[in-house]
Design a protein around this motif. Structure first.
Motif, short mmCIF file in Angstrom:
data_model
loop_
_atom_site.label_atom_id
_atom_site.label_comp_id
_atom_site.label_asym_id
_atom_site.label_seq_id
_atom_site.Cartn_x
_atom_site.Cartn_y
_atom_site.Cartn_z
N VAL A 1 -13.07 11.76 -4.76
CA VAL A 1 -12.89 12.11 -3.35
C VAL A 1 -12.61 13.60 -3.21
O VAL A 1 -12.30 14.28 -4.18
CB VAL A 1 -11.72 11.30 -2.73
N THR B 1 -14.44 -1.10 2.27
CA THR B 1 -15.35 -0.78 3.37
C THR B 1 -16.54 -1.71 3.46
O THR B 1 -17.29 -1.67 4.43
CB THR B 1 -15.85 0.66 3.25
N THR C 1 1.18 3.85 -3.15
CA THR C 1 0.82 5.25 -3.00
C THR C 1 1.94 6.15 -3.51
O THR C 1 1.69 7.14 -4.23
CB THR C 1 0.53 5.57 -1.53
N THR D 1 0.83 -1.20 0.00
CA THR D 1 0.00 0.00 0.00
C THR D 1 0.87 1.26 0.00
O THR D 1 0.61 2.22 -0.75
CB THR D 1 -0.93 0.00 1.23
N ASN E 1 -4.93 10.25 -5.48
CA ASN E 1 -5.73 10.00 -4.27
C ASN E 1 -5.85 8.51 -3.97
O ASN E 1 -6.81 8.07 -3.35
CB ASN E 1 -7.13 10.61 -4.44
N ARG E 2 -4.85 7.75 -4.39
CA ARG E 2 -4.94 6.30 -4.33
C ARG E 2 -5.21 5.77 -2.94
O ARG E 2 -6.05 4.89 -2.75
CB ARG E 2 -3.67 5.67 -4.89
N ARG E 3 -4.51 6.25 -1.93
CA ARG E 3 -4.67 5.70 -0.58
C ARG E 3 -6.12 5.85 -0.09
O ARG E 3 -6.70 4.89 0.41
CB ARG E 3 -3.72 6.39 0.39
N THR E 4 -6.69 7.03 -0.28
CA THR E 4 -8.07 7.26 0.17
C THR E 4 -9.04 6.38 -0.61
O THR E 4 -9.98 5.80 -0.03
CB THR E 4 -8.44 8.73 -0.01
N ILE E 5 -8.82 6.25 -1.92
CA ILE E 5 -9.74 5.47 -2.74
C ILE E 5 -9.62 3.98 -2.42
O ILE E 5 -10.64 3.27 -2.38
CB ILE E 5 -9.48 5.74 -4.24
N LYS E 6 -8.41 3.50 -2.17
CA LYS E 6 -8.25 2.09 -1.81
C LYS E 6 -8.97 1.80 -0.49
O LYS E 6 -9.53 0.70 -0.32
CB LYS E 6 -6.77 1.73 -1.69
N GLN E 7 -8.97 2.75 0.42
CA GLN E 7 -9.72 2.56 1.66
C GLN E 7 -11.22 2.52 1.37
O GLN E 7 -11.95 1.71 1.95
CB GLN E 7 -9.40 3.70 2.64
N LEU E 8 -11.68 3.37 0.45
CA LEU E 8 -13.09 3.37 0.05
C LEU E 8 -13.50 2.04 -0.55
O LEU E 8 -14.63 1.57 -0.34
CB LEU E 8 -13.31 4.51 -0.96
#
Length: 359
Positions: free
Chosen positions: A359, A227, A185, A181, A217-224
């Motif tokens: 995002v 979920t 990123t 991850t 914005n990869r880190r935020t999108i991978k978290q999305l």
């Protein structure tokens, strides 16, 4: 005999000696002898893959044809895969988790991984059992796709119903996952930019800026995209990681296995394995089959519209994976890589996937 997986590490083809092969064979027949080892082929990509014929007197117990995976001999793929220890993760999968997997897997003969020394995975060659290995650019039929979807649903349903089976395997989303991850990123934007340039006309211009926004914005999108309900996922389910026992599929290359959303495997598979025209015509039916199979496995409370939306969102990952693979180079046969980019780009475009993950 001590740990039978010890002392089988190899680093290059010349390490495949009679003495080395004898250590593997004697795991099964202690008095057996090995008379010769012939390396028939060496394929270098994300790992080095060797096909070997071993002459021994333990026939009927130990196969004669072996398939061996070691760290890549190519510098760039080796650097990309070494830090997150992808091959180590696959060794961990086969040694501690594969016995409970409700899928057809290759027969593992030996596996060893040591920090700082590398990893080696020895399995029976698929040809030993007349299994047919897939190729990355294979375009599957709807019948083949339906069978893969059925097996993915069995895998996902099994672990969605028994999450405690995964809790004991913290390594699934442990160090390897965290390093992957972090590296992803850091490298996402420059690799996406280079991959878009190299792909040329295979990717519509209207997708370029949304793809770069995704990378930024990869880190935020991978978290999305992580979920929803969790299960065990393969995470690299393209045609080259599938083999065929007659009409039934088996699954290879578990270097990226993890806990995640099952629909991500479905999105990755349909985006890479089907010609776009065929996917457009049949993907809704295939998704319905997936839902039905999950229900048959005892998964309740499924929302068809919600799952379809998650499917559309997850299409961004096979697109990213194939574009970044092209940017790095040497990780997949070039023409196959371009073909999978073409298919994945069409899927993202068809479903306006980048718009769903803003995002």
């Amino acid at each position: 005999m001590g740990n039978p997986n010890k002392h089988i590490l190899v680093h290059r083809p010349k390490d495949l000696s009679v003495k080395w092969a004898q250590r593997v064979v004697r795991r099964y027949v202690p008095e057996a002898s090995v008379f010769g080892v012939n390396v028939n082929s060496v394929d270098v990509g994300t790992s080095t893959r060797l096909r070997v014929e071993v002459h021994h007197d333990a026939s009927g117990v130990v196969p004669a044809r072996w398939f061996i995976k070691t760290p890549s001999l190519a510098l760039k793929p080796r650097l990309i895969t070494a830090v997150p220890r992808f091959l180590h993760k696959e060794v961990s999968f086969y040694r501690s988790l594969s016995a409970g997997i409700p899928l057809k897997l290759p027969r593992i003969l030996a596996a060893e991984s040591r920090f700082g020394h590398g990893s080696t995975l020895v399995m029976s060659d698929l040809a030993e059992y007349d299994f047919r290995p897939g190729r990355a650019a294979d375009a599957l039929s709807i019948d083949q796709a339906s069978r893969v979807i059925k097996h993915l649903a069995q895998l996902h349903g099994h672990y969605r119903n028994t999450p405690s089976l995964l809790h004991a395997h913290r390594w699934l989303n442990g160090f390897s996952h965290q390093m992957e991850t972090h590296m992803g990123t850091l490298m996402a934007y420059p690799f996406m930019k280079r991959g878009l340039q190299l792909a040329g006309g295979l990717i519509a211009k209207k997708l370029h800026q949304p793809a770069l926004n995704y990378a930024a914005n990869r880190r935020t999108i991978k978290q999305l995209l992580n979920t929803d309900s969790k299960t065990l996922v393969h995470y690299d389910c393209h045609p080259g990681n599938i083999f065929w026992a007659g009409a039934e599929p088996g699954f290879l290359d578990w270097q990226l296995v993890r806990i995640g959303e099952g629909i991500g495997d479905v999105a990755y598979f349909l985006a890479t394995a089907l010609e776009p025209q065929l996917r457009r015509k049949h993907e809704k039916n295939l998704l319905n089959q997936y839902i039905e199979q999950l229900a048959n496995a005892g998964v309740v409370g499924l929302d068809e519209d919600h799952l379809f939306r998650r499917y559309r969102m997850h299409l961004v990952y096979p697109f990213e994976a194939m574009v970044v693979t092209l940017a790095i180079g040497g990780m997949m046969q070039h023409e196959a890589n371009l073909e999978l980019i073409r298919r994945a780009a069409a899927a993202v475009d068809d479903h306006d996937s980048f718009a769903l993950i803003k995002v």
